[in-house]
Design an enzyme around this catalytic site. Sequence first.
Site, PDB file in Angstrom:
ATOM      1  N   GLU A 767      -1.124  -6.029   4.539  1.00 36.66           N
ATOM      2  CA  GLU A 767      -2.108  -6.765   3.738  1.00 36.66           C
ATOM      3  C   GLU A 767      -2.053  -8.256   4.030  1.00 36.66           C
ATOM      4  O   GLU A 767      -3.068  -8.945   4.059  1.00 36.66           O
ATOM      5  CB  GLU A 767      -1.862  -6.509   2.240  1.00 36.66           C
ATOM      6  CG  GLU A 767      -2.890  -7.172   1.348  1.00 36.66           C
ATOM      7  CD  GLU A 767      -2.764  -6.794  -0.119  1.00 36.66           C
ATOM      8  OE1 GLU A 767      -2.148  -5.752  -0.426  1.00 36.66           O
ATOM      9  OE2 GLU A 767      -3.271  -7.555  -0.964  1.00 36.66           O
ATOM     10  N   ARG A 845       1.698  -8.174 -11.932  1.00 39.37           N
ATOM     11  CA  ARG A 845       1.312  -6.776 -12.179  1.00 39.37           C
ATOM     12  C   ARG A 845       2.481  -6.011 -12.816  1.00 39.37           C
ATOM     13  O   ARG A 845       2.293  -5.175 -13.698  1.00 39.37           O
ATOM     14  CB  ARG A 845       0.830  -6.087 -10.904  1.00 39.37           C
ATOM     15  CG  ARG A 845       0.189  -4.736 -11.189  1.00 39.37           C
ATOM     16  CD  ARG A 845      -0.380  -4.108  -9.947  1.00 39.37           C
ATOM     17  NE  ARG A 845      -1.776  -4.440  -9.708  1.00 39.37           N
ATOM     18  CZ  ARG A 845      -2.821  -3.772 -10.195  1.00 39.37           C
ATOM     19  NH1 ARG A 845      -2.614  -2.746 -11.014  1.00 39.37           N
ATOM     20  NH2 ARG A 845      -4.051  -4.126  -9.899  1.00 39.37           N
ATOM     21  N   GLU A1233      -2.972   4.016  -5.497  1.00 41.73           N
ATOM     22  CA  GLU A1233      -1.665   3.625  -6.031  1.00 41.73           C
ATOM     23  C   GLU A1233      -1.214   4.395  -7.277  1.00 41.73           C
ATOM     24  O   GLU A1233      -0.021   4.640  -7.454  1.00 41.73           O
ATOM     25  CB  GLU A1233      -1.678   2.124  -6.346  1.00 41.73           C
ATOM     26  CG  GLU A1233      -1.764   1.269  -5.102  1.00 41.73           C
ATOM     27  CD  GLU A1233      -2.163  -0.157  -5.426  1.00 41.73           C
ATOM     28  OE1 GLU A1233      -3.319  -0.365  -5.845  1.00 41.73           O
ATOM     29  OE2 GLU A1233      -1.330  -1.048  -5.289  1.00 41.73           O
TER      30      GLU A1233
END
Length: 1297
Positions: A767, A845, A1233
């Site tokens: 990423e 997160r 995910e």
Amino acid sequence: MVSYFDQTSKKCVHQAVNACLAPLYSVEGMHVITVEGVGNRKFGLHPVQESLASRHGSQCGFCTPGFIMSMYALLRSNKTPPTEEQIEESLAGNLCRCTGYRPILDAFRVFAKSNDLLYTSGSGSVAVQESSNGEFICPSTGKPCSCGPDKEPVEHGYKPVSYNEIDGSSYTNKEIIFPPQLLMRKSSYLSLNGFGGIKWYRPLLLRHILELKSKYPDAKLVVGNTELGIETRLKKLHYPVFISVTHVPELNTLTVDHDGIEIGAGVRLSKLQKFLKQVVEQRPAHETSSCKAIIEQIKWFAGTQIRNVASVGGNICTASPISDLNPLWMASRAEFKVVDCKGTIRTVLAANFFLGYRKVDMRNDEILLSVFLPWTREFEYVKEFKQAHRRDDDIALVNSGMRVFLEKKEKNWIVSDACVVYGGVAPVSLLVLKTNDYLIGKTWNKELLKNSLEILKQDVVISEDAPGGMVEFRKSLTLSFFFKFFLWVSHQMDGQDSFNESVPVSHLSAVESFTRPSVMGSQDYAITKQGTSVGSPEVHMSARLQVTGEAEYTDDTPMPPGGLHAALILSKKPHARLLSIDDSGARSSPGFAGIFFAKDIPGDNFTGPVVEDEEVFASEIVTCVGQVIGVVVADTHENAKLAARKVVIEYEDLPAVLSIEEAVKLKSFHPNSHRCLAKGSVDLCFQSNQCHSIIEGEVHIGGQEHFYLEPQSTFVWTMDGGHEVHMISSTQAPQKHQKYVAHVLGLPMSKVVCKVKRIGGGFGGKETRSAFFAAVASVPAYMLNRPVKLTLDRDVDMQVTGQRHSFLGKYKVGFTNEGKVLALDLEVYNNAGNSLDLSLAILERAMYHSENVYEIPNVRINGNVCFTNYPSNTAFRGFGGPQGMLITENWIQRIAMEVNKSPEEIREINFINEGSILHYGQQIQDCTLHRLWDELKKSCNFAKVRSEVEDFNLHKRWKKRGVAIIPTKFGISFTTKFMNQAGALVQVYTDGTVLVTHGGVEMGQGLHTKVAQIAASAFDIPLSSVFISETSTDKVPNASPTAASASSDMYGAAVLDACNQIKARMEPVASLNKHTSFVELVNACYFERVDLSAHGFHIVPDIGFDWKTGKGHPFRYFTYGAAFAEVEIDTLTGDFHTRAADVILDLGFSINPAIDVGQIEGAFVQGMGWVALEELKWGDKAHKWVPPGCLFTSGPGNYKIPSVNDVPFKFKVSLLKDAPNDKAIHSSKAVGEPPFFLASSVFFAIKDAIISARAESGHHGWFPLDNPATPERIRMACADEFTAPFVKSDFRPKLSV
Ligand SMILES: Cc1cc2nc3c(=O)[nH]c(=O)nc-3n(C[C@H](O)[C@H](O)[C@H](O)COP(=O)(O)OP(=O)(O)OC[C@H]3O[C@@H](n4cnc5c(N)ncnc54)[C@H](O)[C@@H]3O)c2cc1C
Ligand code: FES
């Protein structure tokens, strides 16, 4: 697959081998078939390929040719169809990181047929057999299985592919036969000269070997090259002369005589195993105890590909301290025949052969000729033991060979001879002399056991900083193995006259060997078809290219003339000042073309996805081992690496921070990285009397390597005189590649293009980190104006590209006697490494997910991002969410123990509800958690399984089972608002076909397939009319990385927007005439000059978060799920397996349920790796035997991802029905995910089993179990009399965090 004609058996032998360990010389006179020779798209797919493609066994496709070849070789080598067990065994040496293996097994299971009925009667008229409980019975095995027809409970599951559908009718390419000329061909003496002055001899007579050995005393004999290959390729050792002994009869003998078996040193392990099995069948049982032990040990020795080539002699002469067979040869009184150059033969007892670390009793002028294995006598028993990280294809942590010979004297059974040998506890296979001496003459009884265990403790001495670590575990294993041996022998003797040591039934669990049934998968989902394609379980659009090996990845791009290969110059220190760099050696190295450092960067040396805090080339200070200091380019990959190794760098060491704990102590945090979320008042709640109990504790969570099968790879070239730069990269973020490269070269982004066709897995690892390597490669490409390819070797990739963050959670939780949670005070720290990268968003997160699915009235979560001297950690499936939720489930489980309830009860009473307000202010809407939970409990029959497990545990002292059900709630959206945008370009051509381009990358997750389905349904055309060629920054600009599970939502919506625009433009033409087909309509529009190309765009609405207030709406919606797992552990060794997993997810109306099931299974198995198998070992205080800051586990040899045999025996996946999601395209939900965390059900089931084990030794309180629960942690947590001499019951094995 390598095939040859075996002159002895007069048969063709077909074997799968590891290409990377098979030198070209070794296949002279043989026939080699690679995946290209099996089948292809032009001339038809081979049935093996067809089956794998149509059963969704290929996602990113990078591993796929390997699986095809293993299966193909198995089929070619068997005259009769193989058994399911043989199929699973033959795949143990193949790794897949995407699929979770179940669809691969189902795809190949069809070839294990023994009854044609199902497969020949066509899909419409299948003969359905059912067991008494209604399960589908597979005609090939007579057992229940998942390859059956489409019926309940597999509602709209994968359509079974009938055998006649894959029988090769479309396969027009004739199967390649073994070339007749090779049947007739006589082997000849070979003398070849190779690259770098290497000589390769292949003599045909023993005499010739001895002559060569006399001429070249340092020559290396070679058989399978599985040891030498590692030494030359990875350890860079150079051997000038090789003597291949594969064709010398004396070394390949296998003969049975009166006293035992003669085994030639060159005999391959798979051949030995087969031979011994025959011997065991033919000889009296008491003679073959050693043979059985060797058969069992070979079963767990490497994978089929290695066993097919690796030799007995190669294993012996390597003298590895962890050799699996040497302890057995030693224990079983084997003798080695050694011959010198003059032909003189001497015999050495195996027990005396091993002198020191990789040192044997053999001179340079001698070779090992053969092994003599004597028969065992009546009442003589030999047993093997091995414990590894992973059961399959892994080297031992500790292994052992033990033998005892009992004789009856008067009324006692006395040990008249014994030999106990351990591997993995010393630099050499260790004969425990004191124990052996003690045993002889003693009566076989409990006193012998007790005293032997005492003496063993003195015999096995492992120093605190011994290489390999795990000292306490290894010591405990030596005792556990001996205890098992005692019970096993006693069990064998049971019933003999005067033998009084019969084993209590519950103790037999210590000696029951592990057997694995074939995997049974089932998938349960409803199909909600929307238009021509949406909702259909379509096959991945690239599957057919992937199974034939035709699919192209970055490194497959042909190198143009003048192209160069790049290699990195890497820091060897975790924190140091660069004093000098001497590159003269590199400059004079063969094939050298250029070398570049910080000073050579034309643009800006600093980059970073959020904060530009990372140098492309370190200029003055290095902050981790593996930091890039420069890059060398040369004509070949090997020459580039050679030149890079020649760069000499002088460092001045600086203090390094090598753990979260040290970072916290030193307040070593990344700037501005503190975060806080709060709700209610935690302090007031703790002070009040509302909480009946308050607990405090720490959760340590290790990192995880992405282990995408395709390593980081990029190919950069210049255009138009060097002023434009183009690249093909393996990345999830082409736009970041464009941006980094433009930035580093000082070019406008409009002159830089990045393209991606597909990538061989990413999982978050590509990423941001991939862009860094594109920037590195762009410097030589731009400066030299020549194409440059940079593909990292696996070990470099693992050392330098960062992993899933390790986390430390410190919790304080207040709750009532009922287990209702009232307050949570949590501190979370993640290990970011030496740059910020995405670590802050990952921490955020984790904090959002730190209540998992529980409503807690008072919450305070403080988070910090730790700066450490490690390579920068990065995104990985779940992006911090799993770590946050794992911390929660740890304290939930602890509360259950405190209040004496089951964890499930605690979970249920704390569940969130519709309308609950989360600690960051978002309100829960459309919550399907309760439905999922109830359905799962019913589906897995939880109450019944729980009571069966309790019953099992009651009756088995040394094996324990455990169960757990874990829920999850995963927030969907990038938590950084601006990233929630997506673009697409849709072009309709006059033949009615549609080309879609969008900003997302296909990495195996089936994004292109789903998006194409959306376009097909939008235009009401078949899926085959839609094509997605590649992702490219010059087609769709400014795309966010393909991440956060949201790509189907976002790009699907952007594509739909473009399709709708085109449809709106077509509408006037369509309304004028009735067109019979889409192509007719398109043509009519074309003649009416309608624009048939549109750019679509989508933004995710109603999201946003303000960290100043700690409140907002970061997620568009949540994906909910739950999973059940049942495991069994061996409390004496820590070995475990997952007996069942039942996973349910709410995915709304799935766009493609087959792809979604694949995502769930893949995520679950990857998650199992995270919670139970995969452990990163860094050079830190916990691992002083590893150089500071270095990664010890930097390859598949000692970093173990799940293999095919780690799949749960029963693996059920269900999608919640009738649960449309109005917040995403076509009422679907994101999947990538969310299921990952559900694998923690395996972790908590393991913990549940350990609780039972500890209770047997009187340990009833809470105990820590860090993640991952590897055999070491499982065994050490099962505190008993064999761990007690070394550690206390709350011992916490070392973990790099
Ligand atoms: C992926 C993988 C998994 C593995 N798993 C295991 C495992 O589970 N357990 C385990 O014990 N090992 C394991 N190994 C190690 C290795 O496979 C074995 O040691 C193997 O048996 C070596 O045999 P070979 O024929 O390939 O040896 P080679 O590489 O050909 O030779 C090894 C050494 O032996 C010498 N040699 C060979 N034959 C003779 C002879 N007749 N006389 C004198 N010297 C000789 C060679 O010169 C060389 O030094 C593994 C290796 C790999 C790559
Ligand atoms: S499909 Fe197996 S690694 Fe991707």
